[in-house]
Design a protein around this motif. Sequence first.
Motif: not given
Length: 466
Positions: A138, A141, A144, A282, A284, A443, A445-447
């Motif tokens: 987790r 994120r 980045p 990318t 997850t 951050p 969300s998804d960076p």
Amino acid sequence: MKAQYNAVGDTAPPARAPVDAVPATGPLLMLGFQHVLVMYVGAIAVPMIIATALKLPKEAVAVLINADLFTCGIATILQSAGFWRIGVRMPVMQGVAFSAIPPILVIATNPGLGLPAVIGAVMAGGLLTMLISPVFGRLVRFFPPIVGGSIVMVVGLSLFPVGVNWIGGGKGAPDFGAPHNLALAGFVFALILVINRWLKGFWTNVSVLLALAAGMLVAIPFGMVDFAGVAEAPVVDVIRPFYFGWPVFDPLAVATIVVVMVIIMIESMGLFLATGDVVGKTLTPREMTDGLRANGLASVIGGALNGFPYTIYSQNIGLLVVTGVKSRWVVVAAGVILCVLGLFPKMATVVASVPLPALGGAALFMFGVVTAAGVRTLGRVDFESQRHNVYIVAATLAISLLPTFAPTLFHHLPKWLQPLMHSSILLACVLSVLLNLLFNGVPRSDPHALPQGDAQGSDQALQPGR
């Protein structure tokens, strides 16, 4: 994915992502063997170091090396092919973690423990890694582009001393830096450039393999290729589980290896992101978790087969950029080849005969390419309106590379700090994340700012011969 239609109304099959493409059998095996050559020295170095330190008999040394190669293959297949919720499903080569050597030797030399306690601790550590991997997954994120790019640059720069030692003929070699070693390394380095400049297509994909083969042929007449041990090695050998005895689960030994496994997990997160950046994928949180879980399962299997903790081999990331081949099935083929080498020691001994200077010439080129990949990732970062991003990169590089340039610099610090301070990649992961939180905040969300298509397109600029 929605179906696409051509002009006459036929349904067109969805395009397969480069990471999932399956090359023809011939190129698949050649490209896979190329990956094996790049990581082979590191794969057999750890069991040889441990066996030498423990003064194991020759038969036991062979058992460790064969088991290690076989388990490296299994670990690589688990990561790259994947099944269920196991494996990151990217072209990731796995090998024994060098960071595990000191604690393994401490446990193995304890009169009340020995190698059975090492086996038990590795298996228990692998199982715990599988259980806690969702927690680490987790954290994706917090990585980045400014963090990922800094880590990739540190990966490349921290590998240069390895390549330099190989170019010289190996650390401690009596002829280290001799003109013939430098000439052979220079020949391989230059040949990779020549192939990528004047050849096209498949030949550029196997440029490293071709250059190493040419380097080995050139080195034979000069007596630089040592085939010692090939005649004595058995043609076929069997992997014998629990060769050193049934596992012993000592609490202190398990806790020691668990610390190593946590370090490996943090390093793996950075290397997963580096690989994903190269292949245009990318990650997850779920995929990150699956990759970390595969690390744990590989260590459980490795312990049962007389192996040790497993991690990603960062030198193979450079090969992905050099060849431009992003298919995970190429690395699956490399995993199969490693398994075969573990079962056929005579073949494995021949592969080990490639001169170190030749490997060094190829490695130096690939490590430079990894560094360039980090520069490319940092090209996405805003350094104009957010000047503090410069400080994040500068501080990460400056501090993370200290153990690379001065391995004994932190020798007098407390022992519990040693695992952290001796790994440039681990330092880069921790520092870049913390500095980014300090300057840019948490951050939301998804960076990763660029879509996959843009990442793949930008990667082409770093692919020689294209």
